[in-house]
Motif scaffolding. Structure first.
Motif, mmCIF file in Angstrom:
data_model
loop_
_atom_site.group_PDB
_atom_site.id
_atom_site.type_symbol
_atom_site.label_atom_id
_atom_site.label_comp_id
_atom_site.label_asym_id
_atom_site.label_seq_id
_atom_site.Cartn_x
_atom_site.Cartn_y
_atom_site.Cartn_z
ATOM 1 N N PHE A 101 0.819 -1.214 0.000
ATOM 2 C CA PHE A 101 0.000 0.000 0.000
ATOM 3 C C PHE A 101 0.853 1.265 0.000
ATOM 4 O O PHE A 101 0.419 2.306 -0.510
ATOM 5 N N ALA A 102 2.056 1.172 0.541
ATOM 6 C CA ALA A 102 2.975 2.312 0.440
ATOM 7 C C ALA A 102 3.366 2.536 -1.020
ATOM 8 O O ALA A 102 3.400 3.682 -1.499
ATOM 9 N N GLN A 103 3.647 1.439 -1.742
ATOM 10 C CA GLN A 103 3.966 1.562 -3.169
ATOM 11 C C GLN A 103 2.788 2.140 -3.942
ATOM 12 O O GLN A 103 2.955 3.028 -4.788
ATOM 13 N N PHE A 104 1.598 1.636 -3.667
ATOM 14 C CA PHE A 104 0.382 2.139 -4.299
ATOM 15 C C PHE A 104 0.241 3.642 -4.071
ATOM 16 O O PHE A 104 0.021 4.415 -5.017
ATOM 17 N N PHE A 108 0.976 6.328 -7.258
ATOM 18 C CA PHE A 108 -0.140 7.109 -7.790
ATOM 19 C C PHE A 108 -0.045 8.575 -7.403
ATOM 20 O O PHE A 108 -0.485 9.449 -8.162
ATOM 21 N N SER A 109 0.524 8.870 -6.265
ATOM 22 C CA SER A 109 0.694 10.271 -5.866
ATOM 23 C C SER A 109 1.684 10.974 -6.784
ATOM 24 O O SER A 109 1.422 12.074 -7.277
ATOM 25 N N PHE A 110 2.818 10.327 -7.045
ATOM 26 C CA PHE A 110 3.799 10.918 -7.952
ATOM 27 C C PHE A 110 3.261 10.970 -9.384
ATOM 28 O O PHE A 110 3.554 11.910 -10.134
ATOM 29 N N GLY A 111 2.483 9.967 -9.773
ATOM 30 C CA GLY A 111 1.868 9.999 -11.103
ATOM 31 C C GLY A 111 0.895 11.155 -11.241
ATOM 32 O O GLY A 111 0.841 11.828 -12.276
ATOM 33 N N CYS A 112 0.121 11.397 -10.178
ATOM 34 C CA CYS A 112 -0.793 12.541 -10.161
ATOM 35 C C CYS A 112 -0.003 13.847 -10.192
ATOM 36 O O CYS A 112 -0.388 14.799 -10.897
#
Length: 310
Positions: A101-104, A108-112
């Motif tokens: 969940f840390a990877q998730f 996604f945060s950096f992708g956003c």
């Protein structure tokens, strides 16, 4: 009832990331290919960030945003690729519940954040080309510093709620994810009970982030193109288009693959196709971005020559 519910929720302590199903020899080949790709990505983006940092001619908002975007690419690929490389050499291919969940969250945060930075860079080009006389007054140091901070922090705010909600779903087995990253779609499919509210929140945030940022970039460049077409000089048109061409290429690569995966019919594609699409925007695009920006930009090429003394 409460004890059994708690027991179900905590029964899965790790997940198995299947990655790409193939022979051990192919796993070694994949390891070699992605190791080279990851190294080149780090080197290319770090070179652009250093060029922006060291060359005073590049201390302008456009290049400051580009330098931040390159640093963002480095941390973006680092959230997934090192673990993927380790799994190519692993027989268990396991990842702990917390690490998954840390990877998730970070991926996604950096992708956003990348989507936000593409918006910021489009806004900067809109001001510079459509309002050149007012650009220095509008794009002050306070404004571009604030935009740079927003670009880094926005994704972490957007994806905090979905990560918390999905992590609280009851995972009682199985724990096998047919992917090479902890993607939210297969994660939610592993939950023992369906949570329509969580799925709705995640889908809504995806649509708002991807469609919203894409439309902003599209509108910005539509206005830029209309402004360029009204320029009387052919040389001015060429210069304006050349400053935007590389940015547009990155926009198409990033938004095209992400929308196919998460907003279009990507979830209906076969699993292997979903993996290939994910590879494209999580590995290939960060690898190509330094080439696109350096090959299409005279100032950047001059700065790189200065660094390498070419």
């Amino acid at each position: 009832m409460n004890e059994s519910s708690k027991e179900i929720i905590t029964s899965v302590s790790y997940f198995i990331l299947l990655g790409f199903s193939s022979s051990p020899e192919m796993q070694l080949l994949y390891f070699g290919i992605f190791s080279i790709s990851y190294t080149l990505t780090l080197m290319g983006n770090a070179t652009i960030a250093c060029a922006v940092r060291w060359d005073r001619r590049l201390h302008t908002p456009m290049y400051i945003f580009l330098g931040n975007f390159s640093l963002l690419e480095i941390v973006y690929v680092t959230t997934t690729v090192p673990n993927m490389l380790a799994n190519f050499l692993s027989t268990t291919k396991s990842i702990s519940f917390v690490s998954c969940f840390a990877q998730f969250y970070f991926f996604f945060s950096f992708g956003c954040d990348e989507a936000f930075y593409l918006c910021i860079m489009a806004f900067d080009r809109y001001l510079a080309i459509c309002h050149p006389l007012h650009y220095p007054r509008i794009m002050t140091k306070q404004l571009y510093t604030g935009l740079a901070i927003l670009g880094w922090s926005g994704g972490f705010i957007f994806f905090l709620a979905p990560v918390i909600l999905i992590s609280r779903l009851p995972f009682c087995g199985p724990n096998i994810i047919d992917h090479f990253i902890c993607d939210p779609v297969p994660l939610m499919m592993l939950a023992c009970s369906e949570d329509s509210i969580t799925q709705f929140i995640f889908s809504t945030l995806n649509v708002i982030t991807m469609i919203g940022t894409f439309l902003f970039v599209l509108c910005s460049y539509t206005l830029v193109i209309l402004s360029v077409l009204r320029m009387p000089s052919t040389a001015s048109k060429h210069k304006a288009f050349s400053t935007c061409a590389s940015h547009l290429a990155v926009v198409i690569l990033f938004f095209g693959s992400v929308m196919i995966m998460y907003i279009g019919t990507g979830s209906g594609h076969p699993v292997e196709k979903q993996k290939i699409i994910t590879i494209f925007y999580s590995v290939i695009t960060p690898l190509l971005n330094p080439l696109i920006y350096s090959l299409r930009n005279k100032e950047m090429k001059a700065a790189l020559r200065k660094i390498f003394r070419i």
